[in-house]
Design an enzyme around this catalytic site. Structure first.
Site, short mmCIF file in Angstrom:
data_model
loop_
_atom_site.label_atom_id
_atom_site.label_comp_id
_atom_site.label_asym_id
_atom_site.label_seq_id
_atom_site.Cartn_x
_atom_site.Cartn_y
_atom_site.Cartn_z
N GLU A 1 0.81 -1.22 0.00
CA GLU A 1 0.00 0.00 0.00
C GLU A 1 0.84 1.28 0.00
O GLU A 1 0.42 2.30 0.53
CB GLU A 1 -0.99 0.01 1.18
CG GLU A 1 -2.04 -1.08 1.07
CD GLU A 1 -3.23 -0.87 2.00
OE1 GLU A 1 -3.66 0.28 2.18
OE2 GLU A 1 -3.72 -1.87 2.56
N HIS B 1 -2.64 -1.14 9.70
CA HIS B 1 -2.18 -2.51 9.90
C HIS B 1 -0.96 -2.49 10.81
O HIS B 1 -0.09 -1.62 10.68
CB HIS B 1 -1.79 -3.16 8.58
CG HIS B 1 -2.95 -3.49 7.69
ND1 HIS B 1 -3.29 -4.78 7.35
CD2 HIS B 1 -3.86 -2.69 7.08
CE1 HIS B 1 -4.34 -4.76 6.56
NE2 HIS B 1 -4.71 -3.50 6.39
#
Length: 367
Positions: free
Chosen positions: A20, A246
């Site tokens: 990401e 995360h």
């Protein structure tokens, strides 16, 4: 991104796999800050906005490859966005100072979004199958295999089992801590993370484990997990926010020469079971595709009839009429494209995975 770059440049890590990182400028800034301890790096370009995958390494990168998945969400689901990343699995080979060749894979499987109505289940399952097949067919050129990434699938799920049993990889967290439930292993929607929605915190939701480091070694080496943990504090030091939504995962491995040449034990029964599960998922997806194709075609006919009706029977100013007809024809063309071109592309992508699963099952049965 600055905090992540500073952590990576601390010298604690030999290999770093990121997902990401959508903005190339962010990768460049991380790469520059970490270059003194991780001099080798690679960004995998793909799709419209980039794959978001990158590798930073203490060891020299001598080979690389990117495989883009055939099925990867929908272009019109802009609020999900997975399709725009051209998602896939990035591969590179690094060589340590001792001459050990490590095949490194990083991936970011399609997000789930809705657990109860998971429209991307087949996509994620086939992405896991594609990744496992790539690993199976390229791992033999290296001594060590490492897969790391945001796999968007929990332990025991079909995609997770595919990655484990179709490759004979080991989950580093399970290797160190066993299969017992442990909130310390959760990597997403954890209670301590500043990005976790408030409603989940109120439910005292411990989070879920969807980010992994998996590994295996050739018969020439033994590989064991000394440590597997979430290395970062809940918030960036001095700030009120976390590094990411995360949690990071870090693993320390011990690698030694093997004194025997025994082959690794492969659980053929589990591999067969997950391959058959994959067939069932594909069959359901193909049935939904047939229904969806018909639905889109009906919508195309309806929007076309409506456009013709407005043109013949409804009188309105020329400017407004032009806008209405243009919009209706665009909508009609979208429905036609989804009913024909896109439907066939997705169908062929799923059939490709279906055929691969069948071939592997037949091969297992003949063994």
């Amino acid at each position: 991104m600055q905090a992540i770059a500073e952590e990576i440049s601390s010298g604690k890590y030999d290999l770093v796999l990121l997902q990401e990182v959508w903005v190339k400028k962010d990768f460049e800034s991380i790469r520059v800050v970490a270059s003194s301890v991780l001099p080798y790096s690679l960004y995998f370009h793909s799709g419209v906005i980039g794959s978001g995958l990158c590798v930073l390494s203490k060891f020299k990168i001598i080979d690389s490859f990117y495989h883009q998945w055939v099925v990867n969400g929908y272009f019109h689901k802009i609020h999900h966005g997975d399709w725009f990343g051209g998602k896939g699995v990035g591969y590179c080979k690094v060589v340590t100072n001792e001459g050990i060749k490590i095949n490194v894979y990083t991936a970011h499987l399609h997000a789930e979004y809705d657990t109860n109505h998971d429209e991307y289940l087949a996509h994620r399952f086939l992405q896991a199958f594609d990744t496992s097949q790539l690993i199976r067919h390229t791992r033999h050129s290296g001594d060590i295999t490492i897969l790391g990434g945001d796999l968007n699938t929990e332990p025991g799920s079909g995609a997770y089992r595919m990655l484990i049993h179709n490759t004979n990889l080991n989950d580093a967290f399970v290797s160190k801590h066993g299969t017992r439930p442990d909130y310390l292993g959760c990597t997403n929607e954890t209670l301590e993370n500043s990005y976790t929605p408030r409603q989940l915190r109120r439910q005292n939701h411990p989070g879920k484990r969807i980010d992994y480091i998996m590994f295996s070694s050739s018969n020439a080496y033994n590989m064991s997990t000394l440590e597997c943990k979430n290395p970062l504090p809940s918030c960036v030091p001095g700030q009120g926010f976390s590094y990411s939504d995360h949690e990071a995962v870090s693993t320390t491995f011990e690698i030694s020469l093997s004194m025997t040449d025994e082959s690794r034990v492969v659980n053929l029964a589990e591999r067969s079971r997950v391959l058959h599960d994959g067939l069932k998922v594909c069959q359901k997806a193909l049935e939904k595709l047939e229904y969806r194709g018909s639905a889109y075609f009906i919508c195309f006919l309806a929007s076309t009839v409506l456009s013709i009706f407005l043109f013949i029977f409804v009188t309105m100013p020329m400017f407004i009429s032009s806008i209405c007809h243009s919009l209706l024809w665009l909508v009609s063309l979208f429905f036609l494209y989804m009913a024909t071109v896109w439907n066939m592309m997705e169908r062929n992508g799923i059939l490709s995975g279906f055929d691969g699963l069948e071939v592997n099952i037949r091969s297992l049965e003949e063994t």
